[in-house]
Each structure stands twice: as C-alpha cells, then as structure tokens.
Scaffold this motif. Structure first.
Motif, PDB file in Angstrom:
ATOM      1  N   ILE A 378      34.939  43.755  37.929  1.00 44.70           N
ATOM      2  CA  ILE A 378      36.177  44.548  37.981  1.00 44.70           C
ATOM      3  C   ILE A 378      37.065  44.070  39.126  1.00 44.70           C
ATOM      4  CG2 ILE A 378      37.110  46.846  38.441  1.00 44.70           C
ATOM      5  CD1 ILE A 378      34.637  47.990  37.015  1.00 44.70           C
ATOM      6  N   VAL A 379      36.461  43.897  40.298  1.00 45.29           N
ATOM      7  CA  VAL A 379      37.236  43.441  41.455  1.00 45.29           C
ATOM      8  C   VAL A 379      37.781  42.034  41.210  1.00 45.29           C
ATOM      9  CG1 VAL A 379      37.110  42.829  43.897  1.00 45.29           C
ATOM     10  CG2 VAL A 379      36.006  44.924  43.075  1.00 45.29           C
ATOM     11  N   CYS A 382      40.781  42.216  38.869  1.00 41.99           N
ATOM     12  CA  CYS A 382      41.985  42.771  39.487  1.00 41.99           C
ATOM     13  C   CYS A 382      42.592  41.817  40.511  1.00 41.99           C
ATOM     14  CB  CYS A 382      41.662  44.117  40.147  1.00 41.99           C
ATOM     15  SG  CYS A 382      41.186  45.413  38.970  1.00 41.99           S
ATOM     16  N   VAL A 383      41.745  41.154  41.273  1.00 41.50           N
ATOM     17  CA  VAL A 383      42.253  40.194  42.261  1.00 41.50           C
ATOM     18  C   VAL A 383      42.946  39.022  41.557  1.00 41.50           C
ATOM     19  CG1 VAL A 383      41.569  38.511  44.007  1.00 41.50           C
ATOM     20  CG2 VAL A 383      40.603  40.813  44.060  1.00 41.50           C
ATOM     21  N   SER A 386      46.326  40.179  40.271  1.00 37.42           N
ATOM     22  CA  SER A 386      47.304  40.331  41.350  1.00 37.42           C
ATOM     23  C   SER A 386      47.811  38.972  41.831  1.00 37.42           C
ATOM     24  CB  SER A 386      46.682  41.099  42.517  1.00 37.42           C
ATOM     25  OG  SER A 386      47.606  41.275  43.566  1.00 37.42           O
ATOM     26  N   ASN A 516      36.450  37.670  32.184  1.00 35.81           N
ATOM     27  CA  ASN A 516      35.563  38.464  33.037  1.00 35.81           C
ATOM     28  C   ASN A 516      34.617  39.376  32.269  1.00 35.81           C
ATOM     29  OD1 ASN A 516      36.495  38.226  36.134  1.00 35.81           O
ATOM     30  ND2 ASN A 516      38.298  38.046  34.823  1.00 35.81           N
ATOM     31  N   ASP A 668      48.815  45.784  41.358  1.00 35.59           N
ATOM     32  CA  ASP A 668      48.278  46.131  42.676  1.00 35.59           C
ATOM     33  C   ASP A 668      47.512  47.449  42.667  1.00 35.59           C
ATOM     34  OD1 ASP A 668      49.430  43.833  43.549  1.00 35.59           O
ATOM     35  OD2 ASP A 668      51.189  44.795  44.445  1.00 35.59           O
ATOM     36  N   GLN A 671      43.049  48.157  40.433  1.00 33.02           N
ATOM     37  CA  GLN A 671      41.660  48.224  40.884  1.00 33.02           C
ATOM     38  C   GLN A 671      41.268  49.651  41.255  1.00 33.02           C
ATOM     39  OE1 GLN A 671      40.282  45.210  43.685  1.00 33.02           O
ATOM     40  NE2 GLN A 671      39.125  46.760  44.804  1.00 33.02           N
ATOM     41  N   LEU A 675      38.431  52.009  39.219  1.00 32.03           N
ATOM     42  CA  LEU A 675      37.245  52.555  39.883  1.00 32.03           C
ATOM     43  C   LEU A 675      37.228  54.073  39.801  1.00 32.03           C
ATOM     44  CD1 LEU A 675      37.062  50.252  43.051  1.00 32.03           C
ATOM     45  CD2 LEU A 675      35.765  50.082  40.914  1.00 32.03           C
TER      46      LEU A 675
END
Length: 727
Positions: A378-379, A382-383, A386, A516, A668, A671, A675
């Motif tokens: 997930i991280v 999102c990174v 972004s 992912n 932005d 994430q 969560l």
C-alpha cells in the motif's frame, strides 16, 4: 510385452540402442516441453492399407487400434527407450503447450490399445471435457466419435495434434517415429485433402527421414505415399522404402519378382539413396495366436531364405531387425552432426524461459507476515503515485500528457477571442493580417470561434443594454454581455481538460495497482474499489471548483492589471480607428501587403516632413472628424483588451486548480485514507490481509510450470554437455 524380455535381444541391443539411448531420452524430454526438433522423429506414411499398422505394432510391441475404415486420425508419436522394466504412458500434445499426461503409467501392453483410442477420441472432440473418454470402452468411444448423418457433427475427422506414446522396454529399440494417418482414396474430398496436407507438413523438413510402406503386390507407380515423398524429397536422399506383405509375391509372379529384384539392386526406376527394406509382419492368425516377437522374427528369416525374390536379396535389407538397426544408425549420424545446433537451441530455450520466469511476480510471503507485506504494498503504491503526479519519478509520462491536455485547452480558449470589425458590416474580403495589432503576449492566434461583429452589431448590443444612463455614458451591461460571449465558451475546454487529466490519472492508477496488487485478486479488487471511490470524491470537488471559477469570470468582471488593460485598450482602439478611416486601397503600401496595421508604439515614426517641424504622419489623424461610431470602437477595444487579461488568467488558473484540488490532493492524501478505510489496527485485519494475500492460482501455476521447465532444460543442457565431452 510382459514375459518377452530378452527374446529380441538383437533389436534391443543394437549398437545404436546401447550407445545412444541417453541422447534419445534427451530429445524425447525436449519434445515433451513443447519444442519442435525436425530432425526427429521419423514420419511413417502409406496408402491405406499398406501394412503400416502392423509395422508400428512390430516395432513398438503393442497393439494399435484397428477398425474398418480410417483408424489413425491424428499423428501418433512413438518413443521407445530402454528401461529396467516395461511401462507405457499416453500423453496429449496440443500445440503449443507442453505434453499433458493422459493415461496412468501402464504396466501391461494389453491396456495400451484402449488408452490410445481414448486419447485420440479426446483430440477429435475438443468440445468435450478431456476426461470424457477416460472410462469409456471401445464400443462407447466408437459411438461417441463415429460421424453419421445428424450425429456427432462436432467431431473432427482428422487433427494435427498428436497422441504421444512413451514406452520403456528392456528388450526394445531406442527409437522415435511418428505414425501418420494413412492416405485414403474412398473418402470425401475434404478428408482426403486434410490427410494429404497433414502428411505433407510432417515430411517437408530437410532433416526428417521418410519411411514409406509399400505392399509388395502393388506397383510402386500407383503408391500415392511414394509420390508425396518424391515431391518432398525429389532426389530421394532421405526416403526409405519398406516393402510389406512379401508373401503376396507368389511363385510365378515374374513381373513382381523382376520389379523387386531390380528395385533392391538399385537398377530399377525408383531409386532411393537409402534403399529399400522388406519386412514380414505378423499375419492376422499369428496375431490372434499371440505369437512372440522372437518367434515372428525366426519365421520371417525362414521365409526370406526360402522364397524368391527375397532369397536373392542381401540379408541386411531383410527383416525388422535390419530396418531398426540401420534407421537407428542413420538417425544417430544426423544427431551427432547437428549436436551443436541442438545445444544452441537448448541454450536459447533456457534464456527465453528465464525471461518468462522473471516476468512472473515473486511468490508471496507466508501468512505470518501478511499484514506487513500488505502495508508495504500500500505504501509503495501511494509513494509511486505521488512521485508520478509530482513529476519526481524517472518516468514522467503523466506530466507530459497532462501538459498536452492543458495546451489543448489553452488553444481552444484562444480561439474564443472576440472578432470585432470597425466597419458597418464585416468585410470578408479584407485579409486576416489586418484584423489585429501584434498581441502583447506574442501568442499566435488561431481562427476565431466567435462570429465576426461589426460596428452595427456592437451598436445593437449597446442599445439593448441602455437604461437610464446619462447621455454619453456607455452601459456597463453592454461590455458585460460581449465579455460573456467569450467566457461562456471556456466551460467546454475546461471540462475537456479535466476529463483528459482524469483519464490520464486513472490509467496511471490502474497500472500501479496492477504492479503492486495484480498477483492478489482479492487485494487488487479491494484496493481498486477504495481508490476509485477516493478519486470520484476528489473529482467531484474539483469539478465544482472549476465551475465556480468560471462563474466568477462572468459575475465579477474585475482586474487589478490596470496597466495592461489601459495599454491594450489603447492599442486596439488605435488599430480599429486606423482601419476605420483607411480606404480599401490603403491596405497595400507601394503595391505590397503591410505586415501589420499601424498602431501606437513607443518607436518613433518616420517623418513625412522635415524633422525640424516635429510632425509625423500619425499626427494627421487628429485632423479627422469625430467618428459617429466612437463609442462602439471604444467598447470593441476595451472588450478585446480585457479578453487578453482574462484569458491569461484563466489558462493558468484552470490547470493549477486541477493539479492542486484534484491530482495532487488525491495522490498525497491517498495513503492515509486507505489505511483508515482498511482499519489496519483492527483485530480482524490480520485475517483479512491473510485472505487478500492469497496468490492468483493462474500465476502460481505459471510459475510452477516455468520453474519445472527451467529445471528440466538445465538438466538437459548438462546431459548434452557431458555427452558432447565424451565423444
């Protein structure tokens, strides 16, 4: 075959079998992986009936299906390898997939015929499940595959996919060959064509040897199989003639005796570089009696020794043992010659398999780390998103595509500029070059989307908007209405730009989700739904903000850019006045078109009188009478000048709004939102993540297949290297 071990040691212990069985096992394994090597096997073709099935039974030691009409309706590849104990496996080869085992490992030769029937029926009936015939007997199979009027119409007549028969036999010869459907004459033309094409396809390769069975009682001239062999092998370099049913040449058949004597001696019409062989195969009565292969070999030797013309032919051209021995040696010589080529093919297969395996996602971690793995993905997602939208990733396709969308919007808005003509009517004959002065921002103007408005048109707008204003005052609503005319055209380009950016962003999101979470269907579906909901929310907020910005351009006609508005108004006013009082002939100076209509600038004008007097040509305009359309010209100039201020403002404001309120705010904040929605701290989250981290079964199957393929190829490569080093 059980109970016959050692009875045909002559065949099983040939020089070829003793020294080359390992290499044939390698070739068999390679073909089982779905790769085609045309230097083996050896196609066996014949005109039905020609003793082809009997020859196959004699070489393999197993019975093959025999029925009235056409029995072999697909290629049957037979691989015989020496082994510690007799066994047989039936597989299906459906191109381009690797071989799929169809039967269990059979330990009794009597079971093989039925399994061959089942496998062939499966290939002929692709519309049925593969297991449909595995429990059927011969009569049931015939009823399900026999094509009669109005019945079994979906059953294929002939197929190119193969039944693969793999035999391990302590007393057998190491050999690989293909039994092709027999050429027929009394069938539908379509069936005849299908079989002929199948035979032609299998014998056309220059590294393939062709075995043609020829009944001794028939003239070679009449054999269609031999004609096809000559077409594929005109010089007779790789064709071997196998004469069957030698007992049909009876005493007194002088023509037949002469034909075969000359043919075997190489003096007849039908010469083959590899020559001919004669074999006596089991008669129907001998098959029913179950005569052993050793006894059949002894009877064949006695027959050839006692009967003409066979008793006068060299013994090394008579009998099954001689045929297998020579074909084995012949094949081996070709394999040794092409061994470097074979090793190179294996190396390329390993490389292609490595690339395919590298493209398969790595296996998931154990359930114990499911939550950590899920959070990492997930991280990471999102990174990556972004970085892409902010233009910090190596791949900046998103930025480039969105800039193109904004440029398209800018061009569309530029075309909305009002087109004013300082004449009572629009003068279409005037050149477009004289319509406007050089723009302050040096933007090249496209063809206008607005209709051309003349002085009469503008006067009409002023009149319609005039209320209780004092004389000489131009109503503000007139200017507002003209401004609204181009502002109204900005909604569509703005909406189109927003929709294009949204599609571009969506494509990036879909790609990153696949990268992912594509390995995990449940996880992917959940993330896709959550991300789509977030995107929809931000898209609605941004769309509302865009509409609000466009509304402000209509409601509040305001600017603090007073300098540009004043200068722009002066320039356009000067331009319109100049065009207004110029005659049509004045559009050309010295017979050449002017580049731009004159207008006020800071550059000094060329004097028409002595500089001492300080009078310039432009000063003469002050002597012109007052224009009755001075108010209309002023309105034109003010509206046109305001367009450029508002236009420059909006072409920056809309992209900034989209980027900030939609793209960046969505990326932005994603994430944290994910969560929160996934409730990672909740007690039940571990169980949910364990369920989500279950791998896609198709990916697991693909990885396993490629891994096994790689292991087999590396093993084969090692064997080939060892074999090559031993020579």
């Amino acid at each position: 075959m059980g109970g016959e071990v050692g009875e045909t040691a002559g065949v099983g212990e040939s020089e070829y079998a003793r020294q080359r069985r390992t290499l044939f096992k390698i070739l068999h394994d390679l073909k089982a992986l779905g790769h085609v090597f045309h230097l083996v096997p050896v196609p066996v073709c014949a005109l039905k009936p020609a003793g082809k099935s009997s020859l196959v039974e004699a070489v393999t030691g197993v019975k093959v299906p025999r029925d009235d009409g056409m029995c072999t309706r697909c290629p049957m590849e037979c691989t015989i390898l020496s082994g510690p104990a007799w066994s047989c496996t039936i597989s299906l080869r459906i191109s381009p997939s690797p071989d799929a085992q169809y039967s269990p490992v059979l330990s009794r030769s009597d079971d093989v015929e039925l399994w061959i029937r089942r496998a062939q029926a499966t290939l002929l009936c692709p519309h049925l499940p593969r297991h449909a015939f595995k429990t059927k007997n011969a009569e049931e199979i015939k009823a399900m595959t026999e094509k009669v009027e109005g019945k079994n119409e979906a059953v294929k007549t002939v197929v190119s996919d193969s039944v693969v028969i793999s035999i391990e036999d302590p007393a057998g010869a190491d050999l690989i060959f293909v039994d092709l459907p027999g050429l027929v004459e009394n069938e539908d033309l379509e069936v005849i064509r299908l079989i002929q094409n199948l035979v032609t396809e299998n014998i056309k390769h220059s590294s393939t040897f062709i075995l043609v069975t020829l009944p001794a009682v028939d003239n070679i001239e009449n054999q269609k199989a031999m004609r096809l062999a000559k077409e594929a092998d005109p010089e007779g370099k790789r064709t071997i003639g196998i004469v069957t049913k030698p007992d049909t040449v009876v005493t007194g058949s002088t023509d037949a005796v002469k034909l075969w004597t000359e043919t075997f001696a190489g003096t007849g019409k039908h010469k083959l570089r590899l020559g001919y062989y004669a074999v006596r195969l089991a008669l129907d009565a001998e098959r029913k009696e179950g005569i052993s292969r050793a006894e059949l070999s002894r009877r064949a030797t006695s027959f050839f020794a006692a009967n003409a013309p066979w008793k006068d032919i060299a013994a090394n051209r008579l009998g099954l043992d001689a045929l297998v021995r020579d074909v084995s040696a012949l094949l081996m010589s070709v394999l040794i010659r092409d061994l470097p080529k074979l090793m190179d093919q294996v190396t390329r297969l390993i490389a292609s398999t490595q690339r395919a395996l590298a493209s398969v996602p790595t296996p998931p971690i154990s359930a114990k780390g499911a939550t950590a793995e899920a959070l990492d993905r997930i991280v990471g997602f999102c990174v990556a998103l972004s970085r892409k939208v902010h233009g910090r990733a190596d791949d900046r396709t998103f930025v480039h595509r969105t800039r193109e969308a904004y440029l398209t919007m800018k061009q569309a808005m530029r075309r909305s500029a009002p087109e004013f003509w300082p004449f009572e009517c629009a003068l279409e004959q005037c050149e477009r070059e004289f319509r406007r002065p050089q723009e302050l921002d040096a933007v090249v103007e496209e063809d206008a989307a607005c209709k051309v408005m003349g002085l009469v048109d503008v006067r009409k707008v002023i009149k319609e908007c005039t209320g209780w204003e004092l004389p000489g005052h131009i109503p503000f609503d007139a200017k507002a209405q003209l401004i609204k005319g181009f502002v109204d055209q900005w909604e569509d380009p703005s909406a189109t730009a927003f929709e294009n950016v949204a599609r571009i962003l969506e494509s990036v999101v879909v790609e990153l989700i696949e990268d992912n979470f594509g390995t995990f269907p449940k996880f992917k579906a959940s993330i896709t739904a959550l991300v789509a909901a977030q995107m929809k929310t931000h898209a609605k907020d941004c769309s509302d903000a865009l509409m609000s910005s466009l509304d402000h351009e209509q409601i509040a006609l305001f600017t603090q850019n007073v300098h540009d508005l004043r200068v722009g108004t002066e320039r356009w006013h000067e331009h319109y006045q100049w065009l207004r009082y110029r005659q049509e002939s004045s559009f050309r100076i010295s017979g050449k078109p002017t580049a731009h209509a004159p207008y006020v600038t800071n550059e000094p004008r060329s004097p028409t009188v002595a500089p001492r007097g300080g009078i310039y040509s432009t000063d003469f305009r002050r002597l012109l009478p007052v224009d009755e359309y001075k108010d209309e010209i002023l309105v034109m100039a003010e509206v046109r000048a305001f367009f450029h201020i508002a236009y420059k403002r909006i072409i920056d404001h809309i992209p900034t709004r989209i980027q900030h309120d939609f793209v960046q705010k969505f990326a932005d904040g994603l994430q944290g939102r994910l969560l929160t929605e996934l409730a990672v701290d909740a007690p039940e989250s571990l169980k949910r993540f364990e369920s989500w981290m279950e791998e896609d079964p198709e990916i697991a199957v693909t990885r396993k297949r490629l891994t096994e393929r790689m292991e087999k190829l590396i093993h084969i490569q090692t064997q080939l290297e060892e074999y090559s080093a031993s020579q």
